[in-house]
Design a protein around this motif. Sequence first.
Motif, PDB file in Angstrom:
ATOM      1  N   TYR A   1      18.023  36.163   5.421  1.00 33.84           N
ATOM      2  CA  TYR A   1      18.295  34.302   4.943  1.00 33.84           C
ATOM      3  C   TYR A   1      18.440  33.931   3.448  1.00 33.84           C
ATOM      4  O   TYR A   1      18.437  35.296   3.093  1.00 33.84           O
ATOM      5  CB  TYR A   1      16.604  33.510   5.587  1.00 33.84           C
ATOM      6  N   ASP A   2      18.973  33.044   3.171  1.00 36.03           N
ATOM      7  CA  ASP A   2      20.054  32.932   1.662  1.00 36.03           C
ATOM      8  C   ASP A   2      18.101  31.489   1.224  1.00 36.03           C
ATOM      9  O   ASP A   2      17.493  31.703   1.775  1.00 36.03           O
ATOM     10  CB  ASP A   2      20.119  31.441   1.782  1.00 36.03           C
ATOM     11  N   ILE A   3      17.993  32.178   0.088  1.00 33.99           N
ATOM     12  CA  ILE A   3      17.258  31.692  -1.045  1.00 33.99           C
ATOM     13  C   ILE A   3      18.154  30.395  -1.873  1.00 33.99           C
ATOM     14  O   ILE A   3      18.549  30.664  -2.437  1.00 33.99           O
ATOM     15  CB  ILE A   3      16.283  32.771  -2.060  1.00 33.99           C
ATOM     16  N   PRO A   4      17.122  29.601  -1.830  1.00 29.62           N
ATOM     17  CA  PRO A   4      18.443  28.210  -2.974  1.00 29.62           C
ATOM     18  C   PRO A   4      17.891  27.984  -3.731  1.00 29.62           C
ATOM     19  O   PRO A   4      17.212  28.742  -4.273  1.00 29.62           O
ATOM     20  CB  PRO A   4      18.092  26.637  -2.059  1.00 29.62           C
ATOM     21  N   TYR A   5      19.257  28.113  -5.063  1.00 28.73           N
ATOM     22  CA  TYR A   5      18.688  27.737  -6.550  1.00 28.73           C
ATOM     23  C   TYR A   5      17.764  26.432  -6.436  1.00 28.73           C
ATOM     24  O   TYR A   5      17.055  27.080  -7.228  1.00 28.73           O
ATOM     25  CB  TYR A   5      19.917  27.188  -7.019  1.00 28.73           C
ATOM     26  N   ARG A   6      18.070  25.418  -5.499  1.00 30.03           N
ATOM     27  CA  ARG A   6      16.813  24.381  -5.913  1.00 30.03           C
ATOM     28  C   ARG A   6      15.012  24.996  -6.072  1.00 30.03           C
ATOM     29  O   ARG A   6      14.085  24.448  -6.055  1.00 30.03           O
ATOM     30  CB  ARG A   6      16.448  23.137  -4.792  1.00 30.03           C
ATOM     31  N   THR A   7      14.655  26.278  -5.110  1.00 30.06           N
ATOM     32  CA  THR A   7      13.185  26.418  -5.520  1.00 30.06           C
ATOM     33  C   THR A   7      13.109  26.683  -6.935  1.00 30.06           C
ATOM     34  O   THR A   7      11.971  27.444  -6.925  1.00 30.06           O
ATOM     35  CB  THR A   7      13.271  28.029  -4.500  1.00 30.06           C
ATOM     36  N   MET A   8      14.495  27.072  -8.034  1.00 30.11           N
ATOM     37  CA  MET A   8      13.401  27.311  -9.233  1.00 30.11           C
ATOM     38  C   MET A   8      13.649  26.482 -10.313  1.00 30.11           C
ATOM     39  O   MET A   8      13.535  26.708 -11.513  1.00 30.11           O
ATOM     40  CB  MET A   8      14.892  28.355  -9.394  1.00 30.11           C
ATOM     41  N   VAL A   9      13.281  25.225  -9.444  1.00 27.35           N
ATOM     42  CA  VAL A   9      14.101  24.216 -10.305  1.00 27.35           C
ATOM     43  C   VAL A   9      12.712  23.558  -9.991  1.00 27.35           C
ATOM     44  O   VAL A   9      12.194  22.811  -9.170  1.00 27.35           O
ATOM     45  CB  VAL A   9      15.694  23.320 -10.346  1.00 27.35           C
ATOM     46  N   PRO A  10      11.991  22.688 -11.024  1.00 25.93           N
ATOM     47  CA  PRO A  10      11.564  21.740 -11.659  1.00 25.93           C
ATOM     48  C   PRO A  10      11.730  20.523 -11.268  1.00 25.93           C
ATOM     49  O   PRO A  10      12.231  20.062 -12.166  1.00 25.93           O
ATOM     50  CB  PRO A  10       9.852  22.744 -12.358  1.00 25.93           C
ATOM     51  N   GLU A  11      10.964  20.027 -10.878  1.00 25.27           N
ATOM     52  CA  GLU A  11      11.431  17.662 -10.619  1.00 25.27           C
ATOM     53  C   GLU A  11      11.384  17.471 -12.089  1.00 25.27           C
ATOM     54  O   GLU A  11      12.216  16.772 -12.831  1.00 25.27           O
ATOM     55  CB  GLU A  11      10.547  17.262  -9.774  1.00 25.27           C
TER      56      GLU A  11
ATOM     57  N   VAL B   1      11.116  18.387 -15.648  1.00 25.66           N
ATOM     58  CA  VAL B   1      11.170  19.585 -16.860  1.00 25.66           C
ATOM     59  C   VAL B   1      12.700  19.759 -16.620  1.00 25.66           C
ATOM     60  O   VAL B   1      13.563  20.544 -15.760  1.00 25.66           O
ATOM     61  CB  VAL B   1      10.415  20.338 -16.989  1.00 25.66           C
ATOM     62  N   ASP B   2      13.546  19.613 -18.266  1.00 26.47           N
ATOM     63  CA  ASP B   2      14.831  19.713 -17.839  1.00 26.47           C
ATOM     64  C   ASP B   2      15.154  20.716 -18.243  1.00 26.47           C
ATOM     65  O   ASP B   2      16.493  20.933 -17.944  1.00 26.47           O
ATOM     66  CB  ASP B   2      15.640  18.367 -18.650  1.00 26.47           C
ATOM     67  N   ASN B   3      14.696  21.591 -18.619  1.00 28.85           N
ATOM     68  CA  ASN B   3      15.548  22.475 -19.891  1.00 28.85           C
ATOM     69  C   ASN B   3      14.371  23.852 -18.944  1.00 28.85           C
ATOM     70  O   ASN B   3      14.200  24.949 -20.196  1.00 28.85           O
ATOM     71  CB  ASN B   3      15.434  22.548 -21.133  1.00 28.85           C
TER      72      ASN B   3
ATOM     73  N   PHE C   1      22.229  24.690 -20.246  1.00 25.88           N
ATOM     74  CA  PHE C   1      22.850  25.390 -21.984  1.00 25.88           C
ATOM     75  C   PHE C   1      24.216  24.773 -22.648  1.00 25.88           C
ATOM     76  O   PHE C   1      24.508  24.188 -23.804  1.00 25.88           O
ATOM     77  CB  PHE C   1      21.984  27.080 -22.428  1.00 25.88           C
ATOM     78  N   ALA C   2      25.265  25.577 -22.416  1.00 26.35           N
ATOM     79  CA  ALA C   2      26.622  25.691 -22.373  1.00 26.35           C
ATOM     80  C   ALA C   2      27.445  23.784 -22.189  1.00 26.35           C
ATOM     81  O   ALA C   2      27.332  23.459 -23.034  1.00 26.35           O
ATOM     82  CB  ALA C   2      27.836  26.413 -22.055  1.00 26.35           C
ATOM     83  N   ASP C   3      26.525  23.456 -21.490  1.00 23.50           N
ATOM     84  CA  ASP C   3      27.164  21.836 -20.758  1.00 23.50           C
ATOM     85  C   ASP C   3      25.437  20.810 -20.817  1.00 23.50           C
ATOM     86  O   ASP C   3      25.943  19.844 -21.242  1.00 23.50           O
ATOM     87  CB  ASP C   3      26.475  21.421 -19.850  1.00 23.50           C
ATOM     88  N   GLY C   4      24.906  20.962 -21.625  1.00 22.09           N
ATOM     89  CA  GLY C   4      24.039  20.354 -22.594  1.00 22.09           C
ATOM     90  C   GLY C   4      23.494  19.552 -21.637  1.00 22.09           C
ATOM     91  O   GLY C   4      23.177  18.388 -21.521  1.00 22.09           O
ATOM     92  N   CYS C   5      22.767  19.576 -20.269  1.00 19.95           N
ATOM     93  CA  CYS C   5      22.449  19.396 -19.109  1.00 19.95           C
ATOM     94  C   CYS C   5      21.415  20.171 -18.135  1.00 19.95           C
ATOM     95  O   CYS C   5      20.866  20.336 -18.644  1.00 19.95           O
ATOM     96  CB  CYS C   5      23.630  19.225 -18.266  1.00 19.95           C
ATOM     97  N   PRO C   6      20.405  19.284 -17.681  1.00 19.36           N
ATOM     98  CA  PRO C   6      19.459  19.411 -16.794  1.00 19.36           C
ATOM     99  C   PRO C   6      19.741  20.402 -16.431  1.00 19.36           C
ATOM    100  O   PRO C   6      20.799  20.832 -15.301  1.00 19.36           O
ATOM    101  CB  PRO C   6      18.452  18.180 -16.568  1.00 19.36           C
ATOM    102  N   THR C   7      19.162  21.453 -15.602  1.00 15.22           N
ATOM    103  CA  THR C   7      18.819  22.336 -14.790  1.00 15.22           C
ATOM    104  C   THR C   7      19.692  22.205 -13.953  1.00 15.22           C
ATOM    105  O   THR C   7      20.077  22.894 -12.750  1.00 15.22           O
ATOM    106  CB  THR C   7      17.907  23.408 -14.808  1.00 15.22           C
TER     107      THR C   7
END
Length: 422
Positions: A335-345, A347-349, A388-394
């Motif tokens: 199965y796949d593990i999606p990126y979103r499992t690592m992203v908290p709602e 906190v932006d960085n 970091f490079a784009d200055g955007c939330p993860t």
Amino acid sequence: MANQFSFQRQVETYAKADVIVIGGGPAGTAAAISASRLGKKVILLERSGQLGGMGTLGNVSIFMPIGNVTGIYREMIAEVLSEYLPEQHDVSIAPQYSPFVLRYYLNEKMKKENVEVCFHTEFVGVVQEGRQVKAVVAATREGLRAFEGGQFIDCTGDARVALDAGVPYTSGREEDGLTQPMTLMFMMQNTGKPVNSILPEGCYYYENKSDLPQGRHLFWERNKDGNLLVNMTRVKGNGAKIADVNYAETEALRQVFSVVHYLQRNGFENYALAHIAGQVGVRETNQIVGLYTLTEQDVLEGRRFADVVAQTNYEIDIHSPDGKKTCDERHVDGYDIPYRTMVPEAVDNLLVAGRAISATHVAMSSMRVQATCYALGQAAGIAASLAFADGCPTRDISIAALQDVLLQQDAVLKFAPEAEGV
Ligand SMILES: Cc1cc2nc3c(=O)[nH]c(=O)nc-3n(C[C@H](O)[C@H](O)[C@H](O)COP(=O)(O)OP(=O)(O)OC[C@H]3O[C@@H](n4cnc5c(N)ncnc54)[C@H](O)[C@@H]3O)c2cc1C
């Protein structure tokens, strides 16, 4: 209610970096390498004196197969375990390795990869402004020090940074919160002659297999060099609770000497106790609640995700959390593990990589093995660098860019993703 104290201190900044990685286990080492390869200044904070996490400090010493041996993990296997080609490992072999060699290798690798490692540096708390983490405070050999960063990756295994930043979390089974038990790993060495071992006072005399803490034999001597790796202790409890760990460290050590005595009476007469891990091994503690939570159904149905960053077919593998001598082991196709499992709602960085990602108790039992944690760490290092490079939330980074860089860093996502629910 327990007493509470407000604790305010001025803390000097020790260092600043683009990306601060907290925890130097499989996830943390891979995260630090992948971010550094994108030209980011990276500092890795590790509370112990060694890298590799449970794989070295906990003496796990086996890489379980995950079906897609790729990226930094594949490179590492090729470099450190040349006798086990990645191709062999791909099929079915779970290489047993020397945790001492891996520990040395990781130190050298960090130097080559331009990652600054701060050993004996234990994360204590976050300094936050709104949705941003500005710095982490750590207990160092010089007292409390701050480490300022643009992006932070929590690879503590316990989501320690995320919890301090207020990220919601779950722990253990849905019905009762019980986590998988802890195990103190140890090694025995064939000395070529009988070893007269004395059972220390207070230890257990295990008569039969059924008396053993896991009710089974679980050891490996894969390299046929007389080095026996033993995974046979088991202590109920949650490795993120003070009292449970206090009990586990003493009880598991008691079990080590008891199991050694049992093995020496049951086929391993010539084997002496050679090494005990520096700390009890912790399988499961906290899972963040991220943008997506990986479930048992995802694992069993082999779900694919458009924001896939890691893939595995490691089984569901649950050592009984309630003190029984059983294991729930179930085959998994992949199965796949999606990126979103690592992203908290909220906190932006901040990203969380490794075994503490957003997953249910059953799903984490499959994704928790080392190779998957290396893969997730690599993806988190890239994602943090892009943010970091784009200055955007993860949460707002380009998934296409993330997957492109993963590919450039030799992480191949084998199974074609059938895009679902990004
Ligand atoms: C007994 C046992 C047997 C296992 N068997 C296998 C196996 O055979 N094969 C396999 O592939 N996997 C196995 N696993 C699973 C695997 O070892 C772990 O799930 C994996 O190591 C998790 O990686 P991680 O990077 O998320 O966390 P960890 O390996 O736990 O690493 C976390 C790191 O963060 C550091 N840290 C923690 N808190 C802080 C803090 N506050 N500040 C700074 N640093 C901190 C720790 O010291 C550690 O170095 C086993 C696990 C256990 C416990």
